[in-house]
Each structure stands twice: as C-alpha cells, then as structure tokens.
Write an enzyme that holds these catalytic residues in place. Structure first.
Site, PDB file in Angstrom:
ATOM      1  CG  ASP A   1      40.998  38.532  32.342  1.00 41.91           C
ATOM      2  OD1 ASP A   1      41.287  37.657  33.435  1.00 41.91           O
ATOM      3  OD2 ASP A   1      40.335  39.244  32.329  1.00 41.91           O
TER       4      ASP A   1
ATOM      5  N   GLY B   1      39.002  34.690  33.243  1.00 42.23           N
ATOM      6  CA  GLY B   1      39.103  34.976  31.634  1.00 42.23           C
ATOM      7  C   GLY B   1      37.835  34.812  30.951  1.00 42.23           C
TER       8      GLY B   1
ATOM      9  CD  GLU C   1      31.685  56.985  35.634  1.00 34.98           C
ATOM     10  OE1 GLU C   1      31.112  57.266  34.773  1.00 34.98           O
ATOM     11  OE2 GLU C   1      30.962  57.035  36.815  1.00 34.98           O
TER      12      GLU C   1
ATOM     13  CD  GLN D   1      41.469  32.915  39.254  1.00 36.06           C
ATOM     14  OE1 GLN D   1      41.990  32.631  38.040  1.00 36.06           O
ATOM     15  NE2 GLN D   1      40.219  32.984  39.417  1.00 36.06           N
TER      16      GLN D   1
ATOM     17  NE  ARG E   1      35.480  12.952  45.567  1.00 35.93           N
ATOM     18  CZ  ARG E   1      35.433  13.623  46.883  1.00 35.93           C
ATOM     19  NH1 ARG E   1      36.143  14.575  46.954  1.00 35.93           N
ATOM     20  NH2 ARG E   1      34.703  13.412  47.641  1.00 35.93           N
TER      21      ARG E   1
END
Length: 341
Positions: free
Chosen positions: A134, A177, A73, A264, A169
């Site tokens: 972040d 982020g 909000e 995360q 591979r």
C-alpha cells in the site's frame, strides 16, 4: 551478537529479500548469530524459532511470501486471552531475553512499526523495516512490495483496455488500498485510466458519469475506471459494485467490474523491490552494529537512511491532492471525480 528477524502482517513481495539482506550481512560481514522467528510476534510468544545459515538464506531473493511465515498477531491489542497469554508484551520481553537476543528486526507495515515502537519503549533493542504494497508507511518515500503491486495492477489494466474497446464497455477495476490510494494512482496513471478514485479525494459519482459521457460524445465509447478498495460511498454495497451500478444506470453504457484482490501482493518481487529490500535489510544490520536501536530504516530522496520509530508510530502516509501525478492527470483530462468546493 545474536539477532532475531520476524515478519508480521500481510505477506508482501520482497520480505524474503529483506530477510536475506539482514541475515547475510549479519552472518558474512559481522559473524553474528541470526534467528528466524516464525509467524510474526506469535513466534516470539511460542519460541518458534530456527537458526538461519548462509545456506538457508540462499535462493530466496526472488521468492514471494516469507520463509518465516507471518501472522497478524498484535500483542498490545486489548483482547480477552487465555490465562497463559494474558500479558503478551511481557511474554515477548521474557522470551527475547531467554533467547539471548541483542536485537529484534521487525519487518512489517504500520501496525508492525507501532508494535516495534512499543517494544522499544519496554527496553528491547528493536529495528523496524517498512513493508507494505500500500506504500502508506510514514517516513519512507516508498516501501518494498509497492512497485511489484503496481506492475501487476498496471498489466491487468493494460489487458482490460482491449476487451473494453472491443465491446464498447466501461471497465471498473478495484485495486488494493484501504486508507491510501497509492496503487490506484500509480497503476491508474501508468495504465491509462480515464477515471481514478482514491480515498484521499472525495468524489461525486455524477462527475464520474459526466466524464464517461463526455468521452462517449468525443467518439470514445469505452472507459477505464480504477478505484482503491477504500473509497467511501453512500451505499451498503461494496464500492466497486456501487460505482459499476451507478455508471451503468446513469450512462446506459454496459459496465463490468474486475477485482484484482490478492494477486497484487503475491508472486515474485520486481527487480526494484528486490534491490530496495536488500538495501533496507543491509542497513538494518548496520544500525544494529552501531547500536542505533529504536529506529526504522527508510528511503529518503534516493538514499537509505533511518528515523526514530517514535516518529513513525501511529502515522499514515497518504496521497496529497497536489501530488504531481494528480496535477498532471488533471491537465490531461483524467477525472478524479472531485466534488465542487
């Protein structure tokens, strides 16, 4: 004194440790009354609150999420609203006084601190506590939640090394982020990534492909590429899909992508984040006692401090190209895909 505590925005490891740090300091050391406000700023509009006690704050230090709930909000955002909610800031101010609050502690990221500053300008006594995995809140060296997210991402990268090596591979790993590449940089470096792509550095996919081919020529047939979800690509595809497809087509090396997503920011906070959140929460209460309102607590050069919310509002802390981890990464041959010039 009577204070209110709310958490707003995305969930994050360490919020409960912060609530505990604020609440227990207020209760045990200063005899304050502490109200927990549910679901962020929406809880103030609905007067959805509960009185917090020492008992209700026990056993939450190591818990992820938030016992108060959260929401996105944004009361100052201009949107069509029902008639009974057409002036959300005014409603929040009214209920702040109805509840008899002497201060409101707002735990959240950039958007929350911006809202806190606006409420402060309305005349409410507000203290901000920075929260985000972040690590992009301006004015603090680090936010709680970041260390936990980096630990989780690093462990995932560690595990991908073995499968990348076994199958020869390229593994492309997307971490969180949107605007800042702190998680990608720190987890990528800690996890031994060969290529790290962040929003702050414009990259050339040809440089990425060349770095991978050069490793192959040196007898290293697998590579780990870590990218932040917010990197910009010239494609309608998601960045992780674009990078994966481009690498495979250009190098002819089998390439797989892994998106870590919400794992995360879930789960229990790391010991570092628990202690940081406790310190920030305790200092928030000290500011209330000193009547130093309109400020955000922060970590500066290893010390807990504070700065005016007005200095934080609307700013973003991003990785700079001369960050020591980037400089050291270049020296070690890690590619950031940088464009020439």
């Amino acid at each position: 004194m009577k204070i209110g505590i709310l958490s707003s925005g995305g969930d994050c490891p360490g919020i409960n440790a912060t609530i505990r740090g604020v609440g227990k300091t207020a209760l045990m050391n200063y005899g304050m009354t502490v109200l927990g406000i549910h679901n962020g700023f929406a809880g103030l509009m609905d007067i959805d609150v509960e009185e917090l006690s020492e008992r209700s704050l026990s056993g939450i230090l190591n818990l992820g999420g938030t016992i108060l709930g959260t929401s996105r909000e944004k009361p100052f955002r201009k949107m069509t609203a029902p008639p009974d909610r057409d002036n959300k800031p005014e409603m929040i101010g009214l209920h702040y006084h109805t509840l008899g609050l002497d201060c409101l502690v707002c735990i959240g990221g950039n958007g929350t601190q911006k809202t806190a500053d606006k409420l402060s300008r309305m005349g409410l006594n507000v203290i901000g506590v920075p929260k985000t995995i972040d690590n992009d809140v301006w004015g603090t060296d680090i936010t709680f939640g970041f260390d936990t997210a980096v630990n989780i991402a690093t462990e995932a990268i560690d595990r991908l090394h073995s499968t990348a090596s076994a199958h020869k591979r390229v593994m492309v790993v997307e971490v969180m982020g949107h605007h800042a590449g702190w998680i990608a940089l720190y987890a990528g470096m800690a996890g031994g990534a060969d290529v790290i792509l962040i929003p702050e550095i414009k990259f050339d996919i040809r440089k990425v492909n060349e770095a991978i081919l050069e490793r192959s020529r040196r007898g290293k047939p697998y590579s780990i590429v870590v990218l932040a979800e917010g990197i910009r690509v010239n494609s309608k595809k998601r960045p992780v899909d674009y990078v994966k497809r481009s690498i495979e087509e250009a190098t002819q090396i089998e390439t797989r992508e892994t998106v870590l997503g919400y794992i995360q920011r879930g789960g229990n906070p790391s010991p570092f984040d628990r202690n940081l959140a406790t310190r920030l929460g305790g200092h928030a209460t000290e500011l209330i006692v000193e009547k130093a309102f309109g400020r955000m607590v922060c970590l500066r050069d290893g010390r807990i401090s504070s700065l005016p919310l007005a200095e934080v509002s609307g700013k973003l802390k991003r990785v700079t190209p001369d960050h020591d981890l980037i400089v050291q990464g270049r020296r070690m041959g890690i590619s950031f895909g940088e464009k020439d010039g």
